[in-house]
Design an enzyme around this catalytic site. Structure first.
Site, PDB file in Angstrom:
ATOM      1  N   ARG A 122       0.816  -1.240   0.000  1.00  0.00           N
ATOM      2  CA  ARG A 122       0.000   0.000   0.000  1.00  0.00           C
ATOM      3  C   ARG A 122       0.838   1.274   0.000  1.00  0.00           C
ATOM      4  O   ARG A 122       0.353   2.345   0.333  1.00  0.00           O
ATOM      5  CB  ARG A 122      -0.982   0.028   1.164  1.00  0.00           C
ATOM      6  CG  ARG A 122      -1.928  -1.150   1.187  1.00  0.00           C
ATOM      7  CD  ARG A 122      -3.160  -0.861   2.015  1.00  0.00           C
ATOM      8  NE  ARG A 122      -4.030  -2.022   2.034  1.00  0.00           N
ATOM      9  CZ  ARG A 122      -4.036  -2.922   3.007  1.00  0.00           C
ATOM     10  NH1 ARG A 122      -3.254  -2.779   4.049  1.00  0.00           N
ATOM     11  NH2 ARG A 122      -4.860  -3.955   2.936  1.00  0.00           N
ATOM     12  N   LYS A 144       3.510  11.036 -11.377  1.00  0.00           N
ATOM     13  CA  LYS A 144       2.562  10.261 -12.181  1.00  0.00           C
ATOM     14  C   LYS A 144       3.209   8.913 -12.479  1.00  0.00           C
ATOM     15  O   LYS A 144       4.335   8.861 -12.991  1.00  0.00           O
ATOM     16  CB  LYS A 144       2.265  10.965 -13.505  1.00  0.00           C
ATOM     17  CG  LYS A 144       1.198  12.017 -13.399  1.00  0.00           C
ATOM     18  CD  LYS A 144       0.801  12.477 -14.789  1.00  0.00           C
ATOM     19  CE  LYS A 144      -0.245  13.554 -14.737  1.00  0.00           C
ATOM     20  NZ  LYS A 144      -0.555  14.076 -16.084  1.00  0.00           N
ATOM     21  N   GLU A 186       9.684  17.049 -25.136  1.00  0.00           N
ATOM     22  CA  GLU A 186       9.082  17.466 -23.856  1.00  0.00           C
ATOM     23  C   GLU A 186       9.733  18.760 -23.356  1.00  0.00           C
ATOM     24  O   GLU A 186       9.092  19.542 -22.657  1.00  0.00           O
ATOM     25  CB  GLU A 186       9.216  16.352 -22.808  1.00  0.00           C
ATOM     26  CG  GLU A 186       8.579  15.006 -23.193  1.00  0.00           C
ATOM     27  CD  GLU A 186       7.060  14.945 -22.973  1.00  0.00           C
ATOM     28  OE1 GLU A 186       6.395  15.998 -22.930  1.00  0.00           O
ATOM     29  OE2 GLU A 186       6.530  13.802 -22.880  1.00  0.00           O
ATOM     30  N   LYS A 228       8.317  22.330 -14.501  1.00  0.00           N
ATOM     31  CA  LYS A 228       7.452  21.224 -14.081  1.00  0.00           C
ATOM     32  C   LYS A 228       7.166  21.297 -12.587  1.00  0.00           C
ATOM     33  O   LYS A 228       6.023  21.096 -12.143  1.00  0.00           O
ATOM     34  CB  LYS A 228       8.067  19.875 -14.453  1.00  0.00           C
ATOM     35  CG  LYS A 228       7.152  18.732 -14.028  1.00  0.00           C
ATOM     36  CD  LYS A 228       7.047  17.602 -14.971  1.00  0.00           C
ATOM     37  CE  LYS A 228       5.936  16.657 -14.541  1.00  0.00           C
ATOM     38  NZ  LYS A 228       5.928  15.409 -15.248  1.00  0.00           N
ATOM     39  N   GLU A 238      -3.678  17.211 -11.044  1.00  0.00           N
ATOM     40  CA  GLU A 238      -4.232  17.601 -12.337  1.00  0.00           C
ATOM     41  C   GLU A 238      -5.712  17.975 -12.272  1.00  0.00           C
ATOM     42  O   GLU A 238      -6.526  17.491 -13.044  1.00  0.00           O
ATOM     43  CB  GLU A 238      -3.996  16.497 -13.380  1.00  0.00           C
ATOM     44  CG  GLU A 238      -4.074  17.037 -14.798  1.00  0.00           C
ATOM     45  CD  GLU A 238      -3.523  16.093 -15.850  1.00  0.00           C
ATOM     46  OE1 GLU A 238      -2.365  15.684 -15.729  1.00  0.00           O
ATOM     47  OE2 GLU A 238      -4.278  15.777 -16.779  1.00  0.00           O
ATOM     48  N   ARG A 242      -2.145  21.458 -14.425  1.00  0.00           N
ATOM     49  CA  ARG A 242      -1.184  20.406 -14.776  1.00  0.00           C
ATOM     50  C   ARG A 242      -1.496  19.774 -16.141  1.00  0.00           C
ATOM     51  O   ARG A 242      -0.600  19.271 -16.815  1.00  0.00           O
ATOM     52  CB  ARG A 242      -1.140  19.332 -13.678  1.00  0.00           C
ATOM     53  CG  ARG A 242      -0.077  18.298 -13.967  1.00  0.00           C
ATOM     54  CD  ARG A 242       0.274  17.438 -12.786  1.00  0.00           C
ATOM     55  NE  ARG A 242       1.289  16.470 -13.186  1.00  0.00           N
ATOM     56  CZ  ARG A 242       1.914  15.649 -12.382  1.00  0.00           C
ATOM     57  NH1 ARG A 242       1.643  15.658 -11.095  1.00  0.00           N
ATOM     58  NH2 ARG A 242       2.815  14.795 -12.839  1.00  0.00           N
ATOM     59  N   ASN A 246       0.304  18.259 -20.963  1.00  0.00           N
ATOM     60  CA  ASN A 246      -0.058  17.244 -21.959  1.00  0.00           C
ATOM     61  C   ASN A 246      -0.190  17.808 -23.368  1.00  0.00           C
ATOM     62  O   ASN A 246      -0.853  17.208 -24.215  1.00  0.00           O
ATOM     63  CB  ASN A 246      -1.379  16.572 -21.575  1.00  0.00           C
ATOM     64  CG  ASN A 246      -1.192  15.657 -20.393  1.00  0.00           C
ATOM     65  OD1 ASN A 246      -0.188  14.977 -20.307  1.00  0.00           O
ATOM     66  ND2 ASN A 246      -2.138  15.675 -19.482  1.00  0.00           N
ATOM     67  N   HIS A 249      -0.158  15.506 -26.355  1.00  0.00           N
ATOM     68  CA  HIS A 249      -0.186  14.127 -25.858  1.00  0.00           C
ATOM     69  C   HIS A 249      -1.451  13.373 -26.265  1.00  0.00           C
ATOM     70  O   HIS A 249      -1.398  12.153 -26.426  1.00  0.00           O
ATOM     71  CB  HIS A 249      -0.034  14.105 -24.335  1.00  0.00           C
ATOM     72  CG  HIS A 249       1.371  14.338 -23.865  1.00  0.00           C
ATOM     73  ND1 HIS A 249       2.094  15.462 -24.188  1.00  0.00           N
ATOM     74  CD2 HIS A 249       2.214  13.582 -23.098  1.00  0.00           C
ATOM     75  CE1 HIS A 249       3.305  15.388 -23.634  1.00  0.00           C
ATOM     76  NE2 HIS A 249       3.394  14.261 -22.964  1.00  0.00           N
ATOM     77  N   HIS A 253      -0.656  10.122 -27.862  1.00  0.00           N
ATOM     78  CA  HIS A 253      -1.018   8.825 -27.274  1.00  0.00           C
ATOM     79  C   HIS A 253      -1.794   7.981 -28.292  1.00  0.00           C
ATOM     80  O   HIS A 253      -1.658   6.749 -28.318  1.00  0.00           O
ATOM     81  CB  HIS A 253      -1.856   9.025 -26.005  1.00  0.00           C
ATOM     82  CG  HIS A 253      -1.040   9.495 -24.829  1.00  0.00           C
ATOM     83  ND1 HIS A 253      -1.599   9.961 -23.659  1.00  0.00           N
ATOM     84  CD2 HIS A 253       0.307   9.552 -24.635  1.00  0.00           C
ATOM     85  CE1 HIS A 253      -0.640  10.298 -22.801  1.00  0.00           C
ATOM     86  NE2 HIS A 253       0.522  10.063 -23.384  1.00  0.00           N
ATOM     87  N   HIS A 266       7.720   7.807 -27.527  1.00  0.00           N
ATOM     88  CA  HIS A 266       6.759   8.727 -26.917  1.00  0.00           C
ATOM     89  C   HIS A 266       7.026  10.173 -27.360  1.00  0.00           C
ATOM     90  O   HIS A 266       6.116  10.886 -27.792  1.00  0.00           O
ATOM     91  CB  HIS A 266       6.844   8.599 -25.391  1.00  0.00           C
ATOM     92  CG  HIS A 266       5.992   9.573 -24.647  1.00  0.00           C
ATOM     93  ND1 HIS A 266       4.614   9.495 -24.628  1.00  0.00           N
ATOM     94  CD2 HIS A 266       6.317  10.674 -23.914  1.00  0.00           C
ATOM     95  CE1 HIS A 266       4.140  10.497 -23.904  1.00  0.00           C
ATOM     96  NE2 HIS A 266       5.150  11.219 -23.461  1.00  0.00           N
TER      97      HIS A 266
END
Ligand code: NAD
Ligand code: GLY
Length: 364
Positions: A122, A144, A186, A228, A238, A242, A246, A249, A253, A266
């Site tokens: 956990r 993330k 990026e 960042k 987010e 935030r 993206n 993206h 993606h 990527h």
């Protein structure tokens, strides 16, 4: 070159980002983050032969026992099966909830190790040691973590902040050129969404960055991480700002999932996706033709694609783009630019306009 130390300000979850050369050979950073006798080190079969022995020597020199977990290399392995290999290693060696888990590698290793750390008993502490430009400027910072699903990129994951990010610029010496360029996508993103002076700096120094000038790379990593860290500190999970990180993206993606994970890098998919977002911003009247040309010139100078893959048709994108974490009530929201240096999250573009932007950057 002395290391630069930045802070990600998240209250009790705050942590430092160390940026510098030779960090894998110096133990100054170690003590507070590896307090016990054991530490797990997750890497992959490409990075481990390059850097795991050095890191292990450093840790063993400080009296630590290292439990290595070496994964297969590739975006196509960012899945449940590989994640389970991390759990097999941790459980097989009786790692405890307090055993730090260190990620040594690019964004794939970092995202998977972070997710494993979020789930293991956990929540175990983890340390990011990013070894690609992309991971040093982006994925190692901000917590993330995720794996891919065949239907969507990074669709299963958790927010779990590292305790420390250790970016040793010397590891970039062995990075293939194509991977260095992918990382620059990026870096350019930060200039486009929120830092116009940085965009101009990148235009002035792109040749030096591609030639791997260490002081320029250090500056690019520092300014990217500053951007960042600021965004993450204001919007860790987010809820709003935030999402600007993206840019490109949602289109990118779709390229990664549509082509099959690992076929396009990527950063390459993000670059082509950025041009689609830029075209769409132009259609909406938010960018001039000169702005579009400026972004295209910089991405091209960085050796990045400015069109989608020839193997994908424009019609393939929209169904894939619907598996996006920014979709709300079934509506697609995209990061667009209201002027260079000013990103916005917008639902203003119609599906027809989005398709037109994709078509303008696709062969069919
Ligand atoms: P990657 O992790 O696949 O690394 C690229 C390649 O370089 C791999 O083959 C790797 O083994 C190799 N490599 C790594 N370091 C090396 C070194 N120093 N020398 C030689 N080879 C080396 O890819 P990436 O571009 O680092 O990361 C992409 C991943 O990051 C994607 O899965 C993306 O979704 C994720 N990502 C996450 C975030 C986030 O916020 N968590 C942000 C951006 C991207
Ligand atoms: N790379 C996107 C983010 O960290 O939010």
């Amino acid at each position: 070159m002395n290391p630069t130390v930045l802070n990600v300000a998240l209250g009790q979850r705050s942590y430092p980002i160390w940026i510098g050369c030779g960090l894998l050979d110096q133990s100054d950073w170690l003590d507070p983050y590896v307090p016990g006798r054991r530490v797990a080190a997750v890497s992959n079969e490409t990075v481990a032969p390059l850097y795991l022995a050095r890191l292990t020597a450093l840790l063993e020199g400080a009296g630590k026992k290292v439990i290595p977990v070496v994964l297969p290399d590739g975006e196509q392995f960012k899945n449940w099966e590989t994640l389970n290999q991390i759990f097999d290693g941790l459980l097989g060696h009786n790692c405890e909830r307090s055993t730090p888990i260190l990620a040594l590698g690019g964004g794939v290793v970092g995202d998977m190790t972070g997710f494993a750390a979020a789930c293991y008993q956990r929540g175990a502490p983890f340390i990011q040691v990013p070894t690609t430009l992309l991971a040093q400027v982006d994925s190692s910072v901000g917590g993330k973590t995720a794996i891919n699903h065949p239907l969507g990129k990074n669709m299963i994951g958790a927010f779990h902040q590292p305790k420390l990010v250790l970016a040793d610029l010397d590891t970039l010496d062995t990075l293939p050129d194509q991977e260095l360029r992918a990382g620059l996508a990026e870096v350019i993103k930060y200039g486009l969404i929120r830092d116009l002076p940085f965009l101009a700096w990148l235009e002035a120094h792109m040749a030096g960055l591609l030639a791997r000038d260490k002081s320029l790379l250090a500056e690019a990593v520092r300014r990217s991480c500053e951007n960042k860290a600021e965004v993450v500190a204001r919007d860790e999970r987010e809820g709003g700002e935030r999402a600007l990180l993206n840019l490109g993206h949602t289109f990118g993606h779709a390229i990664e999932a549509g082509m099959g994970y690992g076929v396009w890098l990527h950063g390459e998919a993000v670059a082509a996706g950025t041009m689609m977002a830029v075209d769409l911003s132009y259609q909406l009247g938010w960018l001039s033709q000169a702005d579009v040309a400026r972004v295209e010139a910089l991405l091209t100078q960085a050796g990045l694609p400015v069109r989608g893959p020839a193997a994908m048709t424009a019609d393939q994108y929209l169904p894939l783009m619907r598996h996006d974490k920014k979709v709300q009530d079934g509506h697609l929201r995209l990061v667009l630019l209201q002027g260079l240096g000013h990103g916005v999250v917008s639902d203003q573009a119609t599906p027809e306009q989005i398709l037109a932007a994709i078509r303008s950057r696709s062969d069919h």
